[in-house]
Design a protein around this motif. Structure first.
Motif, PDB file in Angstrom:
ATOM      1  N   LEU A   1       0.663  -1.204   0.283  1.00  0.00           N
ATOM      2  CA  LEU A   1      -0.055   0.545  -0.015  1.00  0.00           C
ATOM      3  C   LEU A   1       0.517   1.014  -0.459  1.00  0.00           C
ATOM      4  O   LEU A   1       0.761   3.028  -1.127  1.00  0.00           O
ATOM      5  CB  LEU A   1      -0.971  -0.012   1.214  1.00  0.00           C
ATOM      6  N   TRP A   2       2.053   1.219   0.226  1.00  0.00           N
ATOM      7  CA  TRP A   2       3.300   1.980   1.087  1.00  0.00           C
ATOM      8  C   TRP A   2       3.998   2.462  -0.338  1.00  0.00           C
ATOM      9  O   TRP A   2       3.453   3.687  -0.713  1.00  0.00           O
ATOM     10  CB  TRP A   2       3.595   1.948   1.439  1.00  0.00           C
TER      11      TRP A   2
ATOM     12  N   GLN B   1       0.781   4.026  -2.597  1.00  0.00           N
ATOM     13  CA  GLN B   1       0.454   5.574  -2.166  1.00  0.00           C
ATOM     14  C   GLN B   1       2.205   6.343  -2.691  1.00  0.00           C
ATOM     15  O   GLN B   1       1.545   7.129  -3.523  1.00  0.00           O
ATOM     16  CB  GLN B   1       0.896   5.785  -0.986  1.00  0.00           C
TER      17      GLN B   1
ATOM     18  N   THR C   1       1.883   6.566  -7.253  1.00  0.00           N
ATOM     19  CA  THR C   1       0.285   7.877  -7.313  1.00  0.00           C
ATOM     20  C   THR C   1       0.696   9.229  -7.265  1.00  0.00           C
ATOM     21  O   THR C   1      -0.594  10.152  -7.302  1.00  0.00           O
ATOM     22  CB  THR C   1      -1.064   7.155  -7.288  1.00  0.00           C
ATOM     23  N   GLY C   2       0.747   9.606  -5.892  1.00  0.00           N
ATOM     24  CA  GLY C   2       1.206  11.138  -5.148  1.00  0.00           C
ATOM     25  C   GLY C   2       2.349  11.910  -6.341  1.00  0.00           C
ATOM     26  O   GLY C   2       2.592  11.725  -7.555  1.00  0.00           O
TER      27      GLY C   2
END
Length: 459
Positions: free
Chosen positions: A210-211, A214, A217-218
């Motif tokens: 998940l990290w 994240q 896509t940031g």
């Protein structure tokens, strides 16, 4: 940010070291996912040796899962570095999107196949009637997190390839800290034993995945993971497979060797020696990290400069990483040779394992520093997109040297032959790999330097 991570300007050693430090730490933490499990499992009351043996039987399957992470992560990320060096960021993002789709697809496939054939596979990989239950307990839960392993490891390569080594380190640091906390909770407090270790690992890897997503896509990333690039493009898929096959074969050959070792050890030494080999593999995974980290860290720097046609800088990078990696690996080999009992006791206090394991450890790690040349030779080929050389380097040492010797030597010298096989391969495989790299890739780089009237560094 693009200017900050422009590897075609500034000091090559500085660029490599800025990536290598966090990357080595990140890889160390990543190894701890499984090694921490083994440390805690080695201390389960009454059944530690059998539980350790059961986990050892699962290691080839874990290697296979990681091989697929390498296939798409190490296959796509060097291509991204080359494309970014050429100023083609859209192409680089499409390569990354295709790699992500492949990781998800194969994660699902591996999970399904694993659940269907898990028991048959474990028996084939050297399980005994005493260790099969522990192996099944661990693997049944580990397989649930297969897709997490692929995404966290595979996509983290794209974070590192852009120069965000500290962020890549955080990807695995978060998961490892969770694993360290959750392992004793599930294993000892909740009395779940081997199952508890697997549950802790799956949860930790899920958070790491998940990290990774994240960040990619940031706003901080240079290359962004975009839905429009999830649709597979055959041209890029073919290139990813072609280059990633080197990293894939490295994982697969590790798995093949572990299977051959486990089967041979079961024949000549039984569950005790499978437990010893599990511990030795755990020590090796940690011991090789500095050299492997340096070799991996040079890939984005070499690839970027190769894409920018800065061939002299590529040669400088190869030489620098060779020297630094060799020094580190030699120091580590010396420490293991002088203090074998210390390293074994990290995993067990069983005196029988310790007494037999010291001899095995000395034999296995003889000439360990020669692995430097295997790592640098192969990483150079991968970083420059030379898939054929990289694949050859991956297969040669493990399949052509280690596996046959593991079967043949014990017939003449007994159980020690299994461990001596690895030592022989360090010299032959490492030397052949590096010499081949210089005779092929090195010569072509030097020729390109001449053609552009660039002064070639002496070597």
């Amino acid at each position: 940010m693009e200017t900050q991570n422009n590897f075609a300007i500034g000091s090559i050693p500085k660029h490599i070291m800025s990536i290598a430090g966090p990357m080595i730490i990140a890889q160390l933490i990543n190894v701890l996912y499984n090694v921490i499990d083994r440390i805690y499992i080695g201390r389960i009351p009454h059944v530690a040796t059998l539980a350790m043996g059961g986990l050892g039987i699962c290691l080839p399957i874990i290697s296979i899962v990681m091989a697929f992470a390498n296939l798409f992560g190490m296959g796509g990320s060097p291509l991204c570095s080359i494309a970014r060096g050429q100023g083609k960021n859209d192409d680089a993002e499409e390569i990354m999107g295709n790699s992500f789709s492949l990781l998800v697809i194969f994660g699902i496939i591996l999970t399904i196949v694993g659940f269907i054939f898990k028991e048959d596979i474990l028996w084939a990989f050297g399980a005994s009637k005493h260790t099969i239950s522990y192996a099944l307990d661990y693997l049944s839960i580990y397989l649930i997190g297969t897709i997490f392993v692929l995404v966290s490891l595979g996509m983290n390569s794209f974070i590192n390839s852009q120069g965000f080594a500290k962020v890549g380190m955080m990807t695995v640091l978060i998961g490892a800290i969770l694993n360290i906390i959750l392992d004793p909770l599930f294993i000892f407090v909740l009395h779940m034993n081997v199952k508890g270790a697997a549950i802790a690992t799956v949860i930790s890897q899920g958070i790491s995945a998940l990290w990774t997503l994240q960040f990619l896509t940031g706003k901080q990333t240079i290359l962004k993971l975009r839905k429009k690039y999830f649709k597979l493009n055959f041209y890029y898929v073919k290139r990813i497979f072609s280059l990633g096959t080197a990293g894939f074969m490295m994982g697969i050959t590790n798995s093949v060797v572990t299977i051959v070792c486990n089967s041979t050890l079961q024949t000549y030494g039984g569950d005790l020696y499978i437990a010893i080999m599990t511990i030795i593999n755990s020590i090796r995974e940690i011991a090789q990290l500095p050299g492997q980290g340096m070799a991996n860290a040079c890939q984005p720097v070499l690839g970027y400069n190769y894409g920018a046609k800065e061939y002299k800088r590529v040669l400088t990078g190869i030489k620098f990483v060779t020297i630094v990696s060799f020094i580190m690996m030699f120091v580590i080999w010396l420490a293991i040779t002088l203090f074998p009992e210390f390293f074994i006791q990290i995993f067990t206090h069983n005196q029988k394992i310790i007494s037999h394991g010291i001899t095995s450890l000395h034999l296995y790690f003889f000439g360990f520093f020669m692995m430097t040349f295997q790592m640098v030779g192969q990483s150079t080929a991968v970083g420059l997109g030379k898939s054929k050389q990289a694949i050859f380097f991956s297969i040669f040492r493990k399949v052509i040297i280690v596996a046959p010797l593991t079967i043949i030597l014990p017939k003449f010298i007994g159980i020690n032959g299994v461990f001596i096989a690895e030592a022989i391969s360090n010299f032959i495989g490492g030397g052949a790999c590096y010499i081949t790299m210089w005779l092929t890739i090195g010569r072509k780089l030097q020729q390109k330097c001449k053609e552009e009237a660039v002064c070639i560094p002496q070597h």
